[in-house]
Design an enzyme around this catalytic site. Structure first.
Site, mmCIF file in Angstrom:
data_model
loop_
_atom_site.group_PDB
_atom_site.id
_atom_site.type_symbol
_atom_site.label_atom_id
_atom_site.label_comp_id
_atom_site.label_asym_id
_atom_site.label_seq_id
_atom_site.Cartn_x
_atom_site.Cartn_y
_atom_site.Cartn_z
ATOM 1 C CG HIS A 375 1.638 8.112 4.410
ATOM 2 N ND1 HIS A 375 1.511 8.349 5.752
ATOM 3 C CD2 HIS A 375 2.457 7.038 4.293
ATOM 4 C CE1 HIS A 375 2.216 7.455 6.431
ATOM 5 N NE2 HIS A 375 2.799 6.645 5.568
ATOM 6 C CG ASP A 379 0.077 9.439 11.069
ATOM 7 O OD1 ASP A 379 0.579 10.028 10.082
ATOM 8 O OD2 ASP A 379 -0.119 9.978 12.173
#
Length: 403
Positions: A375, A379
């Protein structure tokens, strides 16, 4: 000639220390030149250390599971001996004599042949208790077996406990198993990946009915001439077609330098279960391979990994990993990223189940993709779009053959 000290050799790639996985010799053994002395493990693979001389082993430089620095003493060999190994003296263990049960008090004998004498109630009770009446002496004048005889037999019955007692007996044994070799490396890498990478997992279901039909037809048509196609080469092809639209996925992240390297080449790590633990051989340049080339190379790499023959080069350099447990794949999973990569695509098992299609309930072959992403650099929307692109190719397999 004296005693020769053999040191841990320089195995390249900046390796500073190795883990001692196994000794192939012991002190007192005679060894020939080029005979394997020990197996050591680097970050990538297990390496055999051969003897440069013939002689007799004097001392070992460490214990299995120990980390040894490159250049440190591995083993000492006496090259001046006569070359004859001492013969081991076998140790013979003599078992203790079996305990003889004390004789039972004198009891009335019963006829040696024929059916034991007992009332129906006694017979029923003996059946419930699992007692063979032929083994129970009767105490009545005519040798008939009474309830009291059953009670006395239960008190002194020899042998193991009743089956139910054994089934529910408490256990207090335990075994300490050292975590060494490949398993230790796996543990370290998984711990580092989970500690350093903020994972998130995206699960999507895929209708692979048409894909499975196509795969069956291809294998039927070309099975005798080309490699057998499993699901993996088709999935790899779908990933290869999706990557150019999502270069952030096919990348390696150096978090210390703060640099994300996007790769044009698609080097797919194929997570493979082996007897020694999980290994990830690399299908190099998947973008340049057709289905059969991928199938052949995946099979070769898996065989090499399971046989312990995979080289360091074959176990390094992947840019994106695929993992599958096949029929054991479960409904969904949360795969751990193979750092420094930023994505891993997990395959769950294929199941046939009812699905609404065109207003009707039909049977379809369904499979989930469980994919994890870093992450920090990927995204959620980007990950979802990537998985949807892979899904589109798998659900309409004609797209696999269209650039």
């Amino acid at each position: 000639m004296g005693t020769l000290t053999i040191k841990v050799p320089d195995l390249g790639e900046g390796i500073a220390e190795v883990e001692l996985v196994a000794w192939r010799v012991q002190p007192g053994d005679t060894v020939a030149e080029d005979q394997v002395l020990a197996d050591v493990m680097t970050d990538k693979a297990t390496v055999e250390i051969p003897s440069p001389v013939a002689g007799r082993v004097v001392a070992l430089g460490g214990e299995v599971g120990q980390q040894i620095a490159v250049g440190a003493e591995l083993i000492r060999i006496d090259v001046a001996g006569d070359g004859e190994a001492k013969e081991a003296v076998p140790v013979v263990s003599t078992p203790a004599p079996a305990a003889v049960p004390a004789p039972a008090p004198a009891e009335r004998a019963r006829p040696s042949a024929g059916k034991p004498l007992a009332a129906p109630a006694v017979r029923h009770r003996a059946t419930v208790l699992g007692i063979d009446l032929r083994q129970v002496p009767g105490s009545s004048a005519d040798g008939r077996i009474l309830h009291e005889d059953l009670d006395a037999w239960l008190l002194r019955r020899p042998g193991p406990p009743a089956p139910d007692a054994a089934r529910y007996a408490e256990r207090h044994d335990e075994e300490a198993v050292p975590v060494t070799g490949v398993r230790r490396r796996i543990a370290q890498r998984m711990q580092d990946a989970m500690r350093r990478i903020p994972h998130f997992t995206y699960v999507e279901e895929v209708d692979v009915t048409e894909l499975e039909l196509l795969r069956a037809r291809i294998n039927e048509r070309w099975g005798g001439e080309r490699a057998h196609l499993t699901l993996l080469p088709l999935l790899v092809r779908a990933v290869v077609l999706a990557v150019p639209r999502f270069p952030q996925i096919n990348a390696r992240f150096d978090d210390e330098a703060g640099v994300l390297t996007r790769h044009g080449a698609v080097h797919v790590g194929i997570a493979t279960q082996t007897a020694a633990g999980l290994m990830v051989p690399v299908l190099r340049h998947a973008e340049a391979r057709d289905l059969w080339s991928s199938a052949t190379e995946i099979a070769r790499l898996a065989d090499a990994a399971r046989a312990g023959r995979a080289t360091r080069d074959e176990l390094s350099g992947s840019t994106l990993t695929v993992t599958s447990l096949g029929a054991l794949g479960g409904i969904a999973s949360t795969p751990i990223i193979n750092a420094p990569e930023v994505a891993i695509v997990g395959v769950n098992r294929i199941v046939q189940r009812p699905v609404m299609l065109g207003g009707a309930v039909v049977a379809r072959h369904m499979m989930n993709l469980s994919s994890s992403f870093d992450h920090r650099v990927v995204d959620g929307q980007l990950a979802a779009e990537f998985v949807q692109a892979v899904r589109a190719s798998l659900e309409c397999p004609a797209l696999l053959f269209i650039e």
